[in-house]
Design a protein around this motif. Structure first.
Motif, PDB file in Angstrom:
ATOM      1  N   ASP A 144      -0.086  10.684  -1.084  1.00  0.00           N
ATOM      2  CA  ASP A 144      -1.181  11.387  -1.729  1.00  0.00           C
ATOM      3  C   ASP A 144      -1.339  12.751  -1.073  1.00  0.00           C
ATOM      4  O   ASP A 144      -1.616  12.832   0.130  1.00  0.00           O
ATOM      5  N   ASN A 194       0.804  -1.214   0.000  1.00  0.00           N
ATOM      6  CA  ASN A 194       0.000   0.000   0.000  1.00  0.00           C
ATOM      7  C   ASN A 194       0.839   1.268   0.000  1.00  0.00           C
ATOM      8  O   ASN A 194       0.324   2.326   0.308  1.00  0.00           O
ATOM      9  N   SER A 195       2.134   1.185  -0.316  1.00  0.00           N
ATOM     10  CA  SER A 195       2.986   2.361  -0.278  1.00  0.00           C
ATOM     11  C   SER A 195       2.456   3.420  -1.228  1.00  0.00           C
ATOM     12  O   SER A 195       2.273   3.171  -2.406  1.00  0.00           O
ATOM     13  N   HIS A 196       2.182   4.582  -0.663  1.00  0.00           N
ATOM     14  CA  HIS A 196       1.772   5.683  -1.505  1.00  0.00           C
ATOM     15  C   HIS A 196       1.914   6.993  -0.749  1.00  0.00           C
ATOM     16  O   HIS A 196       1.996   7.027   0.471  1.00  0.00           O
ATOM     17  N   LYS A 221       9.608  -0.244  -0.175  1.00  0.00           N
ATOM     18  CA  LYS A 221       9.307  -0.527  -1.575  1.00  0.00           C
ATOM     19  C   LYS A 221      10.122  -1.742  -1.989  1.00  0.00           C
ATOM     20  O   LYS A 221      11.341  -1.728  -1.886  1.00  0.00           O
ATOM     21  N   TYR A 234       8.603  14.545  -1.771  1.00  0.00           N
ATOM     22  CA  TYR A 234       7.421  14.617  -2.627  1.00  0.00           C
ATOM     23  C   TYR A 234       6.998  16.070  -2.754  1.00  0.00           C
ATOM     24  O   TYR A 234       7.050  16.832  -1.782  1.00  0.00           O
TER      25      TYR A 234
END
Length: 140
Positions: free
Chosen positions: A24, A20-22, A108, A117
């Motif tokens: 947002d 579920n690496s993200h 990851k 980011y």
């Protein structure tokens, strides 16, 4: 037996984070005026939470501008869900900027990865509106 249980729990956590690496980031809205209060929702499946020292504005030349964001943690769909807000500097020039979040660590492919980011927003000509507080939290 106890060691096996902890090992399985650790592996479950690693594969869950890896799957579920993200990152947002949703800036609400995308256009602001100098002095406005910028608001953003941030959802991270990372190893550690973010802090004020990790959040900057970056101009189109790559120069970082320090800000003092308010960070509110809430229960969202990610491991770390936040609502953050801060007043944009009144001396920002019209143009494109990035909301920069540094030092994000996540898993990851089984490896610990460090990443920065950024999310774009625009500064338009006009008079800014500042809200303090820009968010209110109601406890149940």
């Amino acid at each position: 037996m106890r060691k096996i249980f902890y090992l399985l729990l650790f592996l479950l956590f690693v594969f869950n984070v890896n799957a579920n690496s993200h990152i947002d980031v949703n800036i609400i809205p995308k256009e602001y005026h100098p002095g406005d209060t910028l608001q953003a929702e941030v959802d991270l499946n990372t190893v550690k939470p973010i802090s004020q020292q990790d959040i900057w504005i970056k101009d189109s030349s790559g120069n970082k501008i320090k800000i003092s964001p308010f960070i509110l943690k809430f229960d969202g769909y990610a491991i770390y869900s936040y609502f953050l807000y801060f007043d944009l500097p009144k001396n920002l020039e019209i143009g494109s900027y990035d909301l920069l979040i540094e030092n994000l660590f996540y898993i990851k492919n089984g490896n610990l990865v460090k990443e920065d980011y950024s999310e774009k927003f625009e500064i338009k000509n006009g008079v800014g509106v500042s809200f303090n507080p820009a968010a209110v939290v109601f406890d149940d």
